[in-house]
Design a protein around this motif. Structure first.
Motif, PDB file in Angstrom:
ATOM      1  N   VAL A  62       8.197 -15.089  42.722  1.00  0.00           N
ATOM      2  CA  VAL A  62       8.327 -13.795  42.060  1.00  0.00           C
ATOM      3  C   VAL A  62       6.950 -13.152  41.908  1.00  0.00           C
ATOM      4  O   VAL A  62       6.034 -13.755  41.357  1.00  0.00           O
ATOM      5  CB  VAL A  62       8.997 -13.926  40.681  1.00  0.00           C
ATOM      6  CG1 VAL A  62       9.050 -12.581  39.975  1.00  0.00           C
ATOM      7  CG2 VAL A  62      10.393 -14.508  40.821  1.00  0.00           C
ATOM      8  N   LEU A  63       6.826 -11.938  42.425  1.00  0.00           N
ATOM      9  CA  LEU A  63       5.609 -11.138  42.263  1.00  0.00           C
ATOM     10  C   LEU A  63       5.947  -9.965  41.362  1.00  0.00           C
ATOM     11  O   LEU A  63       6.957  -9.288  41.571  1.00  0.00           O
ATOM     12  CB  LEU A  63       5.113 -10.634  43.617  1.00  0.00           C
ATOM     13  CG  LEU A  63       4.765 -11.704  44.663  1.00  0.00           C
ATOM     14  CD1 LEU A  63       4.353 -11.035  45.965  1.00  0.00           C
ATOM     15  CD2 LEU A  63       3.679 -12.617  44.166  1.00  0.00           C
ATOM     16  N   GLU A  64       5.114  -9.733  40.377  1.00  0.00           N
ATOM     17  CA  GLU A  64       5.323  -8.625  39.436  1.00  0.00           C
ATOM     18  C   GLU A  64       4.339  -7.509  39.754  1.00  0.00           C
ATOM     19  O   GLU A  64       3.164  -7.767  39.960  1.00  0.00           O
ATOM     20  CB  GLU A  64       5.082  -9.090  38.013  1.00  0.00           C
ATOM     21  CG  GLU A  64       5.964 -10.248  37.585  1.00  0.00           C
ATOM     22  CD  GLU A  64       5.478 -10.840  36.294  1.00  0.00           C
ATOM     23  OE1 GLU A  64       5.903 -10.375  35.225  1.00  0.00           O
ATOM     24  OE2 GLU A  64       4.639 -11.763  36.350  1.00  0.00           O
ATOM     25  N   VAL A  65       4.819  -6.291  39.770  1.00  0.00           N
ATOM     26  CA  VAL A  65       3.975  -5.125  39.992  1.00  0.00           C
ATOM     27  C   VAL A  65       3.797  -4.414  38.656  1.00  0.00           C
ATOM     28  O   VAL A  65       4.761  -4.215  37.920  1.00  0.00           O
ATOM     29  CB  VAL A  65       4.597  -4.183  41.041  1.00  0.00           C
ATOM     30  CG1 VAL A  65       3.821  -2.885  41.140  1.00  0.00           C
ATOM     31  CG2 VAL A  65       4.641  -4.875  42.387  1.00  0.00           C
ATOM     32  N   LEU A  66       2.565  -4.061  38.348  1.00  0.00           N
ATOM     33  CA  LEU A  66       2.271  -3.377  37.101  1.00  0.00           C
ATOM     34  C   LEU A  66       1.216  -2.315  37.335  1.00  0.00           C
ATOM     35  O   LEU A  66       0.494  -2.344  38.329  1.00  0.00           O
ATOM     36  CB  LEU A  66       1.802  -4.372  36.039  1.00  0.00           C
ATOM     37  CG  LEU A  66       0.577  -5.199  36.415  1.00  0.00           C
ATOM     38  CD1 LEU A  66      -0.369  -5.277  35.235  1.00  0.00           C
ATOM     39  CD2 LEU A  66       1.034  -6.594  36.795  1.00  0.00           C
ATOM     40  N   TYR A  67       1.141  -1.377  36.405  1.00  0.00           N
ATOM     41  CA  TYR A  67       0.087  -0.365  36.466  1.00  0.00           C
ATOM     42  C   TYR A  67      -1.158  -0.938  35.832  1.00  0.00           C
ATOM     43  O   TYR A  67      -1.115  -1.590  34.794  1.00  0.00           O
ATOM     44  CB  TYR A  67       0.521   0.902  35.714  1.00  0.00           C
ATOM     45  CG  TYR A  67       1.519   1.722  36.480  1.00  0.00           C
ATOM     46  CD1 TYR A  67       1.124   2.483  37.571  1.00  0.00           C
ATOM     47  CD2 TYR A  67       2.860   1.736  36.118  1.00  0.00           C
ATOM     48  CE1 TYR A  67       2.037   3.243  38.278  1.00  0.00           C
ATOM     49  CE2 TYR A  67       3.777   2.512  36.813  1.00  0.00           C
ATOM     50  CZ  TYR A  67       3.357   3.250  37.890  1.00  0.00           C
ATOM     51  OH  TYR A  67       4.256   4.009  38.587  1.00  0.00           O
ATOM     52  N   GLY A 116       8.629  -3.374  33.332  1.00  0.00           N
ATOM     53  CA  GLY A 116       9.467  -2.390  32.672  1.00  0.00           C
ATOM     54  C   GLY A 116      10.835  -2.228  33.311  1.00  0.00           C
ATOM     55  O   GLY A 116      11.702  -1.560  32.766  1.00  0.00           O
ATOM     56  N   ASP A 117      11.030  -2.832  34.461  1.00  0.00           N
ATOM     57  CA  ASP A 117      12.315  -2.769  35.152  1.00  0.00           C
ATOM     58  C   ASP A 117      13.130  -4.005  34.780  1.00  0.00           C
ATOM     59  O   ASP A 117      12.613  -4.971  34.215  1.00  0.00           O
ATOM     60  CB  ASP A 117      12.093  -2.722  36.667  1.00  0.00           C
ATOM     61  CG  ASP A 117      13.285  -2.172  37.444  1.00  0.00           C
ATOM     62  OD1 ASP A 117      14.347  -1.961  36.849  1.00  0.00           O
ATOM     63  OD2 ASP A 117      13.126  -1.971  38.667  1.00  0.00           O
ATOM     64  N   PHE A 118      14.408  -3.989  35.104  1.00  0.00           N
ATOM     65  CA  PHE A 118      15.256  -5.141  34.843  1.00  0.00           C
ATOM     66  C   PHE A 118      15.879  -5.689  36.124  1.00  0.00           C
ATOM     67  O   PHE A 118      16.629  -6.664  36.087  1.00  0.00           O
ATOM     68  CB  PHE A 118      16.366  -4.788  33.834  1.00  0.00           C
ATOM     69  CG  PHE A 118      17.282  -3.695  34.306  1.00  0.00           C
ATOM     70  CD1 PHE A 118      18.441  -3.995  34.997  1.00  0.00           C
ATOM     71  CD2 PHE A 118      16.968  -2.366  34.060  1.00  0.00           C
ATOM     72  CE1 PHE A 118      19.286  -2.981  35.430  1.00  0.00           C
ATOM     73  CE2 PHE A 118      17.810  -1.355  34.483  1.00  0.00           C
ATOM     74  CZ  PHE A 118      18.976  -1.666  35.169  1.00  0.00           C
ATOM     75  N   VAL A 119      15.555  -5.087  37.264  1.00  0.00           N
ATOM     76  CA  VAL A 119      16.127  -5.499  38.537  1.00  0.00           C
ATOM     77  C   VAL A 119      15.066  -6.221  39.369  1.00  0.00           C
ATOM     78  O   VAL A 119      13.990  -5.687  39.623  1.00  0.00           O
ATOM     79  CB  VAL A 119      16.663  -4.281  39.319  1.00  0.00           C
ATOM     80  CG1 VAL A 119      17.203  -4.699  40.675  1.00  0.00           C
ATOM     81  CG2 VAL A 119      17.730  -3.559  38.520  1.00  0.00           C
ATOM     82  N   VAL A 120      15.400  -7.432  39.779  1.00  0.00           N
ATOM     83  CA  VAL A 120      14.547  -8.196  40.694  1.00  0.00           C
ATOM     84  C   VAL A 120      15.096  -7.959  42.096  1.00  0.00           C
ATOM     85  O   VAL A 120      16.299  -8.086  42.329  1.00  0.00           O
ATOM     86  CB  VAL A 120      14.570  -9.700  40.354  1.00  0.00           C
ATOM     87  CG1 VAL A 120      13.723 -10.486  41.341  1.00  0.00           C
ATOM     88  CG2 VAL A 120      14.080  -9.934  38.930  1.00  0.00           C
ATOM     89  N   TYR A 131       8.479   0.542  45.577  1.00  0.00           N
ATOM     90  CA  TYR A 131       9.421   1.472  46.194  1.00  0.00           C
ATOM     91  C   TYR A 131      10.827   1.334  45.611  1.00  0.00           C
ATOM     92  O   TYR A 131      11.555   2.308  45.477  1.00  0.00           O
ATOM     93  CB  TYR A 131       9.450   1.244  47.715  1.00  0.00           C
ATOM     94  CG  TYR A 131      10.547   1.989  48.416  1.00  0.00           C
ATOM     95  CD1 TYR A 131      10.385   3.329  48.733  1.00  0.00           C
ATOM     96  CD2 TYR A 131      11.748   1.366  48.735  1.00  0.00           C
ATOM     97  CE1 TYR A 131      11.404   4.032  49.372  1.00  0.00           C
ATOM     98  CE2 TYR A 131      12.767   2.056  49.362  1.00  0.00           C
ATOM     99  CZ  TYR A 131      12.593   3.387  49.681  1.00  0.00           C
ATOM    100  OH  TYR A 131      13.606   4.076  50.302  1.00  0.00           O
ATOM    101  N   HIS A 132      11.206   0.134  45.238  1.00  0.00           N
ATOM    102  CA  HIS A 132      12.563  -0.137  44.781  1.00  0.00           C
ATOM    103  C   HIS A 132      12.789   0.157  43.300  1.00  0.00           C
ATOM    104  O   HIS A 132      13.932   0.147  42.851  1.00  0.00           O
ATOM    105  CB  HIS A 132      12.928  -1.598  45.072  1.00  0.00           C
ATOM    106  CG  HIS A 132      12.887  -1.916  46.529  1.00  0.00           C
ATOM    107  ND1 HIS A 132      13.886  -1.565  47.393  1.00  0.00           N
ATOM    108  CD2 HIS A 132      11.932  -2.525  47.276  1.00  0.00           C
ATOM    109  CE1 HIS A 132      13.579  -1.951  48.618  1.00  0.00           C
ATOM    110  NE2 HIS A 132      12.400  -2.532  48.572  1.00  0.00           N
ATOM    111  N   GLY A 133      11.719   0.385  42.526  1.00  0.00           N
ATOM    112  CA  GLY A 133      11.911   0.602  41.091  1.00  0.00           C
ATOM    113  C   GLY A 133      11.254   1.847  40.530  1.00  0.00           C
ATOM    114  O   GLY A 133      11.819   2.508  39.655  1.00  0.00           O
ATOM    115  N   ILE A 134      10.078   2.178  41.024  1.00  0.00           N
ATOM    116  CA  ILE A 134       9.353   3.325  40.475  1.00  0.00           C
ATOM    117  C   ILE A 134      10.001   4.620  40.954  1.00  0.00           C
ATOM    118  O   ILE A 134      10.266   4.798  42.137  1.00  0.00           O
ATOM    119  CB  ILE A 134       7.858   3.261  40.843  1.00  0.00           C
ATOM    120  CG1 ILE A 134       7.239   2.061  40.142  1.00  0.00           C
ATOM    121  CG2 ILE A 134       7.149   4.554  40.480  1.00  0.00           C
ATOM    122  CD1 ILE A 134       5.785   1.822  40.421  1.00  0.00           C
ATOM    123  N   GLY A 135      10.275   5.487  39.990  1.00  0.00           N
ATOM    124  CA  GLY A 135      10.964   6.730  40.283  1.00  0.00           C
ATOM    125  C   GLY A 135      12.476   6.592  40.207  1.00  0.00           C
ATOM    126  O   GLY A 135      13.195   7.572  40.307  1.00  0.00           O
TER     127      GLY A 135
END
Length: 81
Positions: free
Chosen positions: A75-80, A12-16, A36-40
């Protein structure tokens, strides 16, 4: 224990982002370091656990970078979950 550079992005983010992780960190810790860098900031927090996806596969919480054969700058993707 060795620092290992990965690129990380939250679904859902656009910043790597470039994130240094320890090659023996479990994926739960890797997910937190990337999140930490995208959520919130650009992605709304949710009350669900975070998972890491690499090459289209959601990784087990206890797997490590060293055990996966991940290359630096993958590239590692974090998801809920």
């Amino acid at each position: 224990m060795a620092l290992f550079p990965v690129q990380g992005i939250v679904e859902g983010d656009f910043v790597v982002v470039l994130v240094p992780v320890d090659d023996t960190d479990p994926m739960t810790v890797v997910a937190e370091k990337i999140a930490y860098h995208g959520i919130g900031k650009r992605v709304a927090p949710q009350d669900r656990p975070l998972k890491v996806r690499w090459n289209g596969t959601v990784l087990a919480d206890d797997s490590t970078i060293a055990g996966l054969g991940c290359a630096p700058m993958d590239v590692l993707e974090v998801l809920y979950a």
